[in-house]
Design an enzyme around this catalytic site. Structure first.
Site, PDB file in Angstrom:
ATOM      1  N   LYS A   1       0.801  -1.236   0.000  1.00  0.00           N
ATOM      2  CA  LYS A   1       0.000   0.000   0.000  1.00  0.00           C
ATOM      3  C   LYS A   1       0.835   1.288   0.000  1.00  0.00           C
ATOM      4  CE  LYS A   1      -4.263  -1.595   2.199  1.00  0.00           C
ATOM      5  NZ  LYS A   1      -5.235  -1.330   3.259  1.00  0.00           N
TER       6      LYS A   1
ATOM      7  N   ASP B   1     -10.227   2.980   2.051  1.00  0.00           N
ATOM      8  CA  ASP B   1     -10.376   2.368   3.380  1.00  0.00           C
ATOM      9  C   ASP B   1     -11.098   3.310   4.347  1.00  0.00           C
ATOM     10  OD1 ASP B   1      -9.138  -0.070   2.819  1.00  0.00           O
ATOM     11  OD2 ASP B   1      -7.151   0.732   3.230  1.00  0.00           O
TER      12      ASP B   1
END
Ligand code: ATR
Length: 277
Positions: free
Chosen positions: A68, A109
């Site tokens: 990420k 997210d």
């Protein structure tokens, strides 16, 4: 039917064989009649993998642990929010004349966490305690601040917690001061309580009555010890699976420019949990 026009999607990471994202997204393609496929993309060499995605003409990719952060320098454009969080979980590729011309990185997210909580609470003006100081706490803490919540952060390692709280511009609360804290919402942003250590919980059950809503990012098991204890104290509980669903729905919106088929994606997730022993 998979053919020469099938659009390619996937999830890139090192432990993606257990990911629930293929189940959710493929169920969505089926119900909408979209000619697309979403596959696990297991790779540790992130630079090689990224070059492969571009060369093969992928349309959209989810990015997970441990890529990420490391994938960010390879991207053409990074959405300002993802830049601030310091992590991307979604790639959107644009193609022109059979060539990938641009890759945008963004982060869904925090949106997933906010939308899961927004089903049961109003975030603006709410006081929220976030447990943890890792990548998940960072994205969730950031998102809650975006939603105008008053955020408090607690963490086992005080230095790490203080550092993240300072970066987010939110309050820090030490573990000693935790018993005195009263807030509307509690979010566990650590992996404590996840299978195979499902007997663990990140906070003493006696504190749970100090909160109205409790959310766990852990979704294996579906009902963690934290959520069971919170329910017993009369709290409204939010499962980590809701955050998972909402972050995927936001990815869908970015990839297809339309609302995701929520019912089909939720049903696919529910079925995958039923099939587990
Ligand atoms: P992620 O990026 O997925 O959020 P991470 O960076 O490894 O994961 O962060 C994990 C978080 O869970 C950290 O806040 C960690 O606390 P420390 O900073 O003290 O390590 C927290 N955590 C992990 N195991 C824990 C445990 N057994 N008890 C309390 N906190 C724990």
């Amino acid at each position: 039917m998979i053919n020469g026009h099938t659009q390619l999607f996937g999830v890139l990471g090192t432990h993606v064989q257990h990911s629930l994202s293929p189940i959710m997204h493929n169920a969505g393609y089926q119900v909408r009649g979209i000619n697309a496929v979403y596959v696990p993309l297991r790779a540790s060499a992130v630079q090689d993998a990224f070059a492969g995605l571009k060369a093969l003409g992928f349309t959209g990719v989810s990015v997970t642990v441990p890529h990420k952060e490391t994938i960010m320098p390879m991207l053409d454009v990074i959405d300002p929010v993802a830049k601030k969080i310091g992590a991307v979980n979604t790639l959107v590729f644009s193609r022109k004349e059979e060539r990938t011309v641009c890759c945008l990185g963004t982060n869904t997210d925090w949106i997933g966490a906010n939308q899961a909580l927004a089903e049961v609470a109003t975030l603006a003006g709410s006081k929220v305690l976030v447990l943890g100081a890792g990548g998940a706490a960072r994205a969730i803490g950031f998102g809650l601040q975006e939603a105008q919540a008053e955020v408090y952060l607690a963490n086992r390692s005080e230095d790490k917690g203080r550092k993240l709280a300072a970066e987010l511009g939110c309050n820090f609360v030490s573990l000693q001061d935790l018993p005195a804290l009263r807030a509307d919402i509690l979010v566990n942003a650590t992996a404590v309580g996840m299978t195979p250590e499902a007997n663990k919980t990140p906070i003493d059950a006696s504190f749970l009555r100090h909160f109205s809503v409790v959310m766990d990012i852990v979704y294996a098991p579906l009902k963690t010890r934290l959520l069971q204890e919170a329910e017993a104290q009369g709290c409204v509980t939010v499962s980590g699976v809701n955050m998972l669903l909402y972050q995927a729905m936001e990815q869908w919106r970015l990839w297809f420019g339309e609302e995701a088929p929520k019912a089909a994606m939720r049903e696919a997730l529910a079925q995958s949990f039923e099939q587990k022993p």
